[in-house]
Design a protein around this motif. Structure first.
Motif, short mmCIF file in Angstrom:
data_model
loop_
_atom_site.label_atom_id
_atom_site.label_comp_id
_atom_site.label_asym_id
_atom_site.label_seq_id
_atom_site.Cartn_x
_atom_site.Cartn_y
_atom_site.Cartn_z
N ASP A 1 0.85 -1.18 0.00
CA ASP A 1 0.00 0.00 0.00
C ASP A 1 0.89 1.24 0.00
O ASP A 1 1.71 1.41 0.90
N ALA A 2 0.76 2.05 -1.02
CA ALA A 2 1.67 3.19 -1.18
C ALA A 2 1.37 4.28 -0.15
O ALA A 2 0.68 5.25 -0.42
N GLU A 3 1.91 4.08 1.05
CA GLU A 3 1.74 5.05 2.12
C GLU A 3 3.10 5.47 2.68
O GLU A 3 4.11 4.78 2.49
N LEU A 4 3.11 6.59 3.38
CA LEU A 4 4.32 7.09 4.01
C LEU A 4 4.84 6.05 5.00
O LEU A 4 4.07 5.42 5.70
N PHE A 5 6.15 5.85 5.05
CA PHE A 5 6.85 4.92 5.95
C PHE A 5 6.69 3.46 5.56
O PHE A 5 7.24 2.58 6.22
N ALA A 6 5.92 3.15 4.52
CA ALA A 6 5.72 1.77 4.13
C ALA A 6 7.01 1.12 3.64
O ALA A 6 7.20 -0.09 3.78
N LEU A 7 7.89 1.92 3.06
CA LEU A 7 9.14 1.38 2.54
C LEU A 7 10.01 0.79 3.65
O LEU A 7 10.74 -0.18 3.42
N VAL A 8 9.94 1.35 4.84
CA VAL A 8 10.73 0.83 5.96
C VAL A 8 10.32 -0.60 6.27
O VAL A 8 11.15 -1.50 6.42
N SER B 1 -4.44 4.92 -5.59
CA SER B 1 -5.08 6.15 -6.08
C SER B 1 -4.06 6.81 -7.00
O SER B 1 -3.23 7.62 -6.56
N LYS B 2 -4.09 6.43 -8.25
CA LYS B 2 -3.01 6.78 -9.18
C LYS B 2 -2.88 8.27 -9.43
O LYS B 2 -1.85 8.73 -9.92
N ARG B 3 -3.91 9.04 -9.11
CA ARG B 3 -3.85 10.47 -9.39
C ARG B 3 -3.11 11.25 -8.31
O ARG B 3 -2.77 12.42 -8.51
N THR B 4 -2.84 10.61 -7.17
CA THR B 4 -2.22 11.35 -6.07
C THR B 4 -0.71 11.46 -6.23
O THR B 4 -0.06 10.56 -6.77
N THR B 5 -0.17 12.55 -5.74
CA THR B 5 1.27 12.75 -5.78
C THR B 5 1.99 11.72 -4.92
O THR B 5 3.05 11.21 -5.31
N LEU B 6 1.41 11.39 -3.75
CA LEU B 6 2.04 10.41 -2.86
C LEU B 6 2.18 9.06 -3.54
O LEU B 6 3.24 8.42 -3.44
N TYR B 7 1.15 8.62 -4.24
CA TYR B 7 1.22 7.34 -4.94
C TYR B 7 2.37 7.35 -5.95
O TYR B 7 3.16 6.40 -6.01
N ARG B 8 2.47 8.40 -6.73
CA ARG B 8 3.53 8.46 -7.74
C ARG B 8 4.91 8.48 -7.10
O ARG B 8 5.83 7.81 -7.58
#
Length: 257
Positions: free
Chosen positions: A152-159, A190-197
């Protein structure tokens, strides 16, 4: 040749269960023999198939306890439920008790011993795991041929993704040399969001050495609605964008896994 694929991510809310449910249905629609295994004491996969855990006699919980106590397993017809084209081994909350005993006994191969004799009956065995890296997940990784990581493309998910891939590497070194990461796939997009990209670009930059599935599962209430009705999203609305995405993901799994 049967492939055991575990759906895993220690982060909750990334659509592990929904993806297991819908991928199982999609693969079965494509003519594959599929067994879904609920290996999470939350029992959400069992419920998503329209099964009330309280009505289940045999489950992954009882089967794991029998194995830990060196008891003979019942006939497979008593614990494998047929739900349309997909078979299911359900779960119960008592699986938490089995998890504690696995930890105490240091038993990492119980699920492998359960599933290995079933390989001849299926093309794919899909295992749903809980949001942790505890004994149950370690057992699942020890049984697996491949691990699919819903992301899920969310903040801190990469950790969390880095921690998960490191754990899988340790399992490969110490417990299961055959296991591989089948790939990462994006959910709730949500492909339109900046965070997703931005997150998508970071995942490709940091984990480009792994397979990243092209199919992206969109954010839609249809998936949750289907789960609540005991259906796959394809059965609820075959033209929904999530239904189409899961069918495309199944095609990729057939090609790459």
């Amino acid at each position: 040749m049967c492939k055991i694929i575990v759906m895993a991510n220690q982060k909750g809310g990334v659509a592990k269960t929904s993806s297991t449910r819908n991928l199982a249905y999609s693969l079965a629609e494509m003519g594959q023999r599929v067994l879904a295994v609920d290996f999470d004491p939350q029992t959400n996969l069992t419920i998503s198939f329209g099964i009330a855990p309280a009505t289940v006699k045999e489950s992954t919980a009882s089967l794991m306890m029998k194995m830990l106590m060196d008891e003979a397993l019942p006939d497979k017809d008593s614990y494998i439920l047929n739900i349309g084209r997909v078979d299911l081994i359900p779960s119960k909350k008592a699986l938490t008790v089995a998890e504690v005993n696995m930890l105490i006994e240091r038993q990492d191969d119980c699920l492998d011993k359960l599933l290995s004799p079933l390989r001849c009956d299926y093309d794919y065995i899909l295992v749903d795991t809980g949001p942790s890296l505890g004994s149950l997940t370690i057992n699942a990784f020890t049984a697996a041929d491949g691990i699919m990581i819903p992301f899920d493309a969310e903040l801190f998910a990469l950790v969390g993704l880095k921690e998960l891939t490191d754990t899988i590497s340790k399992i490969k070194q110490n417990l299961n040399p055959k296991v591989e990461i089948t790939g990462i796939f994006f959910t709730k997009c949500s492909k339109r969001t900046t965070l997703y990209r931005e997150i998508s670009e970071q995942v490709h930059a940091a984990f480009g050495h792994l397979h990243i599935f092209e199919s992206r599962i969109p954010a839609t209430v249809k998936v949750g609605s289907a789960n609540s009705k005991g259906l796959s999203v394809m059965e609820l609305d075959a033209k929904n964008e999530a239904a189409i995405a899961y069918m495309n993901l199944a095609k990729e799994v057939l090609e790459y896994a």
